[in-house]
Design an enzyme around this catalytic site. Structure first.
Site, PDB file in Angstrom:
ATOM      1  N   THR A  82       0.858  -1.185   0.000  1.00 43.30           N
ATOM      2  CA  THR A  82       0.000   0.000   0.000  1.00 43.30           C
ATOM      3  C   THR A  82       0.899   1.243   0.000  1.00 43.30           C
ATOM      4  O   THR A  82       2.111   1.153   0.226  1.00 43.30           O
ATOM      5  CB  THR A  82      -0.958   0.015   1.217  1.00 43.30           C
ATOM      6  N   LYS A 111       7.752   1.880   2.706  1.00 42.75           N
ATOM      7  CA  LYS A 111       8.777   2.498   3.572  1.00 42.75           C
ATOM      8  C   LYS A 111       8.221   2.977   4.910  1.00 42.75           C
ATOM      9  O   LYS A 111       8.942   2.982   5.908  1.00 42.75           O
ATOM     10  CB  LYS A 111       9.404   3.719   2.866  1.00 42.75           C
ATOM     11  N   VAL A 138      14.166   0.111  -0.138  1.00 36.18           N
ATOM     12  CA  VAL A 138      15.281   1.018  -0.466  1.00 36.18           C
ATOM     13  C   VAL A 138      16.003   0.524  -1.709  1.00 36.18           C
ATOM     14  O   VAL A 138      16.343  -0.663  -1.811  1.00 36.18           O
ATOM     15  CB  VAL A 138      16.315   1.083   0.683  1.00 36.18           C
ATOM     16  N   GLY A 140      15.107   0.184  -4.902  1.00 37.22           N
ATOM     17  CA  GLY A 140      14.447  -0.632  -5.929  1.00 37.22           C
ATOM     18  C   GLY A 140      14.956  -2.060  -5.918  1.00 37.22           C
ATOM     19  O   GLY A 140      14.880  -2.750  -4.911  1.00 37.22           O
ATOM     20  N   GLY A 193       6.789  10.968 -15.878  1.00 43.67           N
ATOM     21  CA  GLY A 193       6.328  10.057 -14.818  1.00 43.67           C
ATOM     22  C   GLY A 193       7.436   9.698 -13.835  1.00 43.67           C
ATOM     23  O   GLY A 193       7.291   8.775 -13.027  1.00 43.67           O
ATOM     24  N   GLU A 196       6.487  12.665  -8.979  1.00 46.02           N
ATOM     25  CA  GLU A 196       5.056  12.665  -8.624  1.00 46.02           C
ATOM     26  C   GLU A 196       4.471  14.046  -8.910  1.00 46.02           C
ATOM     27  O   GLU A 196       5.212  15.027  -9.009  1.00 46.02           O
ATOM     28  CB  GLU A 196       4.904  12.423  -7.118  1.00 46.02           C
ATOM     29  N   ASP A 207      12.235  11.666   1.365  1.00 49.01           N
ATOM     30  CA  ASP A 207      12.269  10.283   0.868  1.00 49.01           C
ATOM     31  C   ASP A 207      13.670   9.683   1.081  1.00 49.01           C
ATOM     32  O   ASP A 207      13.803   8.542   1.530  1.00 49.01           O
ATOM     33  CB  ASP A 207      11.889  10.256  -0.621  1.00 49.01           C
ATOM     34  N   LYS A 211      14.723   6.409   3.639  1.00 49.14           N
ATOM     35  CA  LYS A 211      15.514   5.256   3.193  1.00 49.14           C
ATOM     36  C   LYS A 211      16.787   5.122   4.011  1.00 49.14           C
ATOM     37  O   LYS A 211      17.233   4.009   4.318  1.00 49.14           O
ATOM     38  CB  LYS A 211      15.826   5.386   1.704  1.00 49.14           C
ATOM     39  N   GLY A 303      10.756   1.672  -9.654  1.00 53.51           N
ATOM     40  CA  GLY A 303      10.118   1.177 -10.874  1.00 53.51           C
ATOM     41  C   GLY A 303      10.116  -0.333 -10.931  1.00 53.51           C
ATOM     42  O   GLY A 303      10.213  -1.024  -9.918  1.00 53.51           O
TER      43      GLY A 303
HETATM   44  N1  LIG Z   1       6.668   2.029  -7.469  1.00 54.19           N
HETATM   45  C1  LIG Z   1       7.951   1.928  -7.105  1.00 54.19           C
HETATM   46  O1  LIG Z   1       8.871   2.011  -7.931  1.00 54.19           O
HETATM   47  C2  LIG Z   1       8.309   1.683  -5.659  1.00 54.19           C
HETATM   48  C3  LIG Z   1       9.659   1.407  -5.333  1.00 54.19           C
HETATM   49  C4  LIG Z   1       9.985   1.132  -3.997  1.00 54.19           C
HETATM   50  C5  LIG Z   1       8.997   1.181  -3.028  1.00 54.19           C
HETATM   51  N2  LIG Z   1       7.705   1.485  -3.383  1.00 54.19           N
HETATM   52  C6  LIG Z   1       6.688   1.469  -2.328  1.00 54.19           C
HETATM   53  O2  LIG Z   1       5.871   0.314  -2.524  1.00 54.19           O
HETATM   54  C7  LIG Z   1       4.521   0.591  -2.182  1.00 54.19           C
HETATM   55  C8  LIG Z   1       3.638   0.310  -3.393  1.00 54.19           C
HETATM   56  O3  LIG Z   1       4.062   1.132  -4.465  1.00 54.19           O
HETATM   57  P1  LIG Z   1       3.200   1.277  -5.803  1.00 54.19           P
HETATM   58  O4  LIG Z   1       3.985   2.144  -6.703  1.00 54.19           O
HETATM   59  O5  LIG Z   1       2.740  -0.047  -6.271  1.00 54.19           O
HETATM   60  O6  LIG Z   1       1.944   2.096  -5.228  1.00 54.19           O
HETATM   61  P2  LIG Z   1       0.571   2.455  -5.957  1.00 54.19           P
HETATM   62  O7  LIG Z   1       0.671   2.251  -7.429  1.00 54.19           O
HETATM   63  O8  LIG Z   1       0.143   3.782  -5.453  1.00 54.19           O
HETATM   64  O9  LIG Z   1      -0.461   1.336  -5.402  1.00 54.19           O
HETATM   65  C9  LIG Z   1      -0.899   1.336  -4.079  1.00 54.19           C
HETATM   66  C10 LIG Z   1      -2.026   0.339  -3.954  1.00 54.19           C
HETATM   67  O10 LIG Z   1      -2.431   0.296  -2.582  1.00 54.19           O
HETATM   68  C11 LIG Z   1      -3.853   0.250  -2.540  1.00 54.19           C
HETATM   69  N3  LIG Z   1      -4.350   0.711  -1.257  1.00 54.19           N
HETATM   70  C12 LIG Z   1      -4.404   1.972  -0.762  1.00 54.19           C
HETATM   71  N4  LIG Z   1      -4.983   1.957   0.461  1.00 54.19           N
HETATM   72  C13 LIG Z   1      -5.301   0.667   0.712  1.00 54.19           C
HETATM   73  C14 LIG Z   1      -5.935   0.005   1.807  1.00 54.19           C
HETATM   74  N5  LIG Z   1      -6.354   0.677   2.882  1.00 54.19           N
HETATM   75  N6  LIG Z   1      -6.106  -1.341   1.725  1.00 54.19           N
HETATM   76  C15 LIG Z   1      -5.713  -2.038   0.638  1.00 54.19           C
HETATM   77  N7  LIG Z   1      -5.107  -1.470  -0.413  1.00 54.19           N
HETATM   78  C16 LIG Z   1      -4.910  -0.127  -0.377  1.00 54.19           C
HETATM   79  C17 LIG Z   1      -4.299   1.122  -3.691  1.00 54.19           C
HETATM   80  O11 LIG Z   1      -5.645   0.798  -3.986  1.00 54.19           O
HETATM   81  P3  LIG Z   1      -6.466   1.480  -5.190  1.00 54.19           P
HETATM   82  O12 LIG Z   1      -5.899   0.837  -6.444  1.00 54.19           O
HETATM   83  O13 LIG Z   1      -7.856   1.050  -4.924  1.00 54.19           O
HETATM   84  O14 LIG Z   1      -6.215   2.944  -5.093  1.00 54.19           O
HETATM   85  C18 LIG Z   1      -3.293   0.669  -4.764  1.00 54.19           C
HETATM   86  O15 LIG Z   1      -3.778  -0.507  -5.360  1.00 54.19           O
HETATM   87  C19 LIG Z   1       4.485   2.043  -1.716  1.00 54.19           C
HETATM   88  O16 LIG Z   1       4.589   2.069  -0.321  1.00 54.19           O
HETATM   89  C20 LIG Z   1       5.739   2.653  -2.364  1.00 54.19           C
HETATM   90  O17 LIG Z   1       6.279   3.741  -1.633  1.00 54.19           O
HETATM   91  C21 LIG Z   1       7.344   1.715  -4.677  1.00 54.19           C
END
Ligand SMILES: NC(=O)c1ccc[n+]([C@@H]2O[C@H](COP(=O)([O-])OP(=O)(O)OC[C@H]3O[C@@H](n4cnc5c(N)ncnc54)[C@H](OP(=O)(O)O)[C@@H]3O)[C@@H](O)[C@H]2O)c1
Length: 327
Positions: A82, A111, A138, A140, A193, A196, A207, A211, A303
């Protein structure tokens, strides 16, 4: 077979769910997936065809909170994905607590809970005999945590210094190579992209600080909180400052440092031939070990590559559980 659920079905959750449902790791059966709209669950395992982009249109979607899915006692492993929330770690913190209290292993990229409540969560895991793995929080896909814990466990980590945020690194690189202003480079990053829509946490260094806290606590037993980190972001870095650095064979990078003086994040002058001087969205971390000395590791810090870190942590759980005959 280990029964796995994924909570958070966004960028990472969808990619990981489809890989697990197609059998990317033997001995893992994906039985449930949750988003903020509810969850789907199949006792005999979800197939790739059960996993559309939007769960809302599925007839099997149960519009209940993810905690209900975790509490069903039908899972051995929770993958928590999440959004990161730096105020109170929610909703991830509750999901992870709930799982660990029941002895359910946890793998996460989130995180918030790991930076805010590492000691508490590790304590819960120890008490219930569950595993808590968070490589993906941390760097990726760069194996920072497993590098220390598996390859260099007997050596002592004295300090960490690195570029831990791809967004600010992209902006600073464009300012260096294309002589762009910060505002223009940020706008370009947002269009691509890479940044944010609200880039505050990245630009202000928060951020990177999160980390750094995670690395310092999990690799150096530092026992630090986010409030212990001195943080300065890149918002005041001008094109003129970058040009002046460039003139002397250097550039400016947002650097996180953890050493005997504490934890800090700030823009620093870095020599262009320093191994941590990487550009674009790359991350680079230099570890200084007592015996090994300096070791620098470079890679994509976010990513798609993050899925590799998640898969490797899941594989670690499978290996450990098959050794203890829990599969
Ligand atoms: N993307 C990256 O490159 C990356 C890298 C390292 C770490 N992270 C971390 O990994 C995590 C996920 O990243 P992401 O990019 O996949 O995030 P994301 O695209 O924003 O997806 C988050 C998901 O969590 C769901 N969610 C929100 N509140 C919820 C709840 N109460 N119960 C159940 N599900 C819930 C959202 O639901 P909806 O679809 O219904 O909105 C969405 O499906 C984050 O904490 C991020 O900081 C991401």
């Amino acid at each position: 077979m280990l029964r796995c659920i994924i909570v958070g079905y966004g960028f990472l959750g969808k990619r990981l769910a489809r890989l697990l449902a197609s059998g990317a790791i033997g001995d893992i059966k994906l039985v449930g997936v949750a988003s903020s709209k509810g969850y789907i669950y199949k006792e005999y395992g979800l197939m790739p065809g059960d996993l559309p982009d939007d769960l809302r249109f599925l007839s099997i979607l149960k519009p209940s909170p993810a905690s209900e899915l975790i509490d069903k006692r039908i899972t051995d492993l929770l993958v928590e994905l999440t959004p990161t929330n730096i105020r109170d770690g929610e909703p991830g913190l509750t999901h992870i607590r709930l799982a660990l209290e029941q002895g359910i292993d946890v793998v996460t990229a989130n995180k918030g809970p790991i930076a805010l409540a590492y000691e508490e969560l590790m304590g819960l895991a120890e008490k219930s005999g569950a595993m808590l793995l968070h490589e993906a929080t941390v760097g990726g896909g760069i194996p920072l945590i497993s590098l220390k814990n598996r390859c260099l466990a007997a050596d002592e980590l004295l300090s960490i210094k690195g570029i831990l945020n791809g967004t600010t690194n992209y902006i600073l690189s464009r300012m260096h190579f294309e002589e762009m202003t910060l505002e223009l480079a940020l706008r370009e990053a947002q269009m691509l992209g890479i940044a944010e829509r609200d880039p505050t946490l990245d630009l202000e260094g928060v951020d990177t600080a999160l980390k750094l806290v995670i690395l310092a606590n999990s690799l150096m037993n530092a026992g630090k909180r986010l409030s212990d980190v001195k943080i300065m972001g890149i918002t005041r870095i001008t094109s003129e400052a970058i040009a002046a650095a460039k003139g002397s064979g250097m550039t400016i990078k947002l650097i996180g440092i953890a050493d005997e003086e504490g934890l800090r994040v700030a823009p620093k002058l870095v020599r262009l031939n320093d191994p941590i001087c990487v550009h674009g969205t790359l991350n680079a971390v230099s570890f200084n070990f007592r015996i090994l000395g300096r070791l620098t590791i470079i890679g994509e810090g976010a990513g798609e590559s993050t899925v590799s870190a998640l898969l490797n942590d899941i594989y670690e759980v499978v290996k450990a559980r098959s050794r203890s005959n829990r599969i």
